[in-house]
Design an enzyme around this catalytic site. Structure first.
Site, mmCIF file in Angstrom:
data_model
loop_
_atom_site.group_PDB
_atom_site.id
_atom_site.type_symbol
_atom_site.label_atom_id
_atom_site.label_comp_id
_atom_site.label_asym_id
_atom_site.label_seq_id
_atom_site.Cartn_x
_atom_site.Cartn_y
_atom_site.Cartn_z
ATOM 1 N N ASP A 12 36.614 35.007 29.698
ATOM 2 C CA ASP A 12 36.023 35.806 30.754
ATOM 3 C C ASP A 12 36.549 37.241 30.589
ATOM 4 O O ASP A 12 37.509 37.469 29.846
ATOM 5 C CB ASP A 12 36.414 35.208 32.107
ATOM 6 C CG ASP A 12 35.991 36.066 33.277
ATOM 7 O OD1 ASP A 12 34.808 36.445 33.333
ATOM 8 O OD2 ASP A 12 36.852 36.365 34.128
ATOM 9 N N ASP A 14 36.636 40.332 33.482
ATOM 10 C CA ASP A 14 37.390 40.861 34.623
ATOM 11 C C ASP A 14 38.359 39.810 35.159
ATOM 12 O O ASP A 14 37.965 38.696 35.494
ATOM 13 C CB ASP A 14 36.435 41.279 35.740
ATOM 14 C CG ASP A 14 35.513 42.411 35.320
ATOM 15 O OD1 ASP A 14 35.998 43.544 35.204
ATOM 16 O OD2 ASP A 14 34.314 42.145 35.089
ATOM 17 N N ASP A 173 39.511 32.949 34.922
ATOM 18 C CA ASP A 173 40.377 33.032 36.103
ATOM 19 C C ASP A 173 39.716 32.542 37.375
ATOM 20 O O ASP A 173 40.359 32.528 38.428
ATOM 21 C CB ASP A 173 40.836 34.487 36.317
ATOM 22 C CG ASP A 173 39.697 35.387 36.777
ATOM 23 O OD1 ASP A 173 38.608 35.327 36.163
ATOM 24 O OD2 ASP A 173 39.878 36.134 37.750
#
Length: 222
Positions: A12, A14, A173
């Site tokens: 991922d 951000d 995240d």
């Protein structure tokens, strides 16, 4: 390379590769100001990230009382313009990332990004931070068409195909990252230092790391 158990490591963007919270907060508050809405604190923005920039703006506006539907697109366009012009003022790779990428590259492992940020924003952010050329594939939230962003498995499947196939693992995240990995049938790793929308232990990831220094030792054990 023969001894290493993975051919592809996907990330991922951000909250996983890059701590972009400062720039996302500035862009959101710029847009909220244009709409006459109060600014939001960075800690609040942290929980708004994960489903893309449009979703972040929707939540930011909702926190201040909302906005008329016919005004939203104009505000969203202004957010994109501002963010593109200030995309890496504060954003930085997380500690240990560069060393981990160097090690993966030395092992011949393909690395890729699958993000819900639209591709037109993901590419320049990665480029500004010197990460774009390190990725065999960059897939944004709009790359695969409507309805095919994470948690859909479609971008993970596309990542594997674009990287030439092979055993893959995905690092993220948020619940959307972990669900996408599970839906695609690949091992999921959650980072504890990003922008999780719930306690990282509750994401259901196969593994959790607290620093990128832990990534390669973990992958070598799997």
């Amino acid at each position: 390379m023969n001894h290493f158990p993975f051919r592809i490591v996907g990330f991922d963007l951000d909250g996983t590769l890059v701590d972009s919270l400062g720039d996302l907060t500035a862009a959101l508050n710029h847009a909220l100001g244009l709409a006459g809405r109060p600014p939001v604190a960075a800690d609040a923005v942290r929980s708004m990230v994960g489903l893309g920039t449009r979703h972040m703006l929707e939540r930011g506006l909702a926190a201040g009382g909302g906005v008329a539907e016919d005004e939203f697109q104009q505000i969203y366009d202004a957010l994109l313009v501002y963010y593109e012009a200030h995309i890496a003022v504060h954003s930085r790779p997380y500690p240990g990332l560069t060393a981990a990428l160097d090690r993966l590259d030395a092992l011949g492992v393909q690395t890729a990004v699958v993000t819900n940020k639209v591709e037109r924003l993901a590419r320049p952010l990665l480029g500004e931070l010197g990460l774009a050329d390190r990725m065999a594939a960059i897939i944004g939230g709009d790359t695969m068409g409507p309805g095919n962003a994470k948690p859909s498995p479609a971008p993970i499947h596309a990542m594997i195909e674009r990287c030439g196939g092979g055993r893959a693992v995905f690092v993220g995240d948020s619940i959307y990252d972990i669900m996408a990995a599970k839906n695609a049938g690949v091992i999921s790793i959650a980072v504890s230092f990003g922008f999780p929308n719930q306690p990282v232990e509750g994401l259901g990831a196969d593994h959790i790391i607290d620093h990128f220094d832990e990534l390669l030792p973990l992958l070598e054990r799997l």
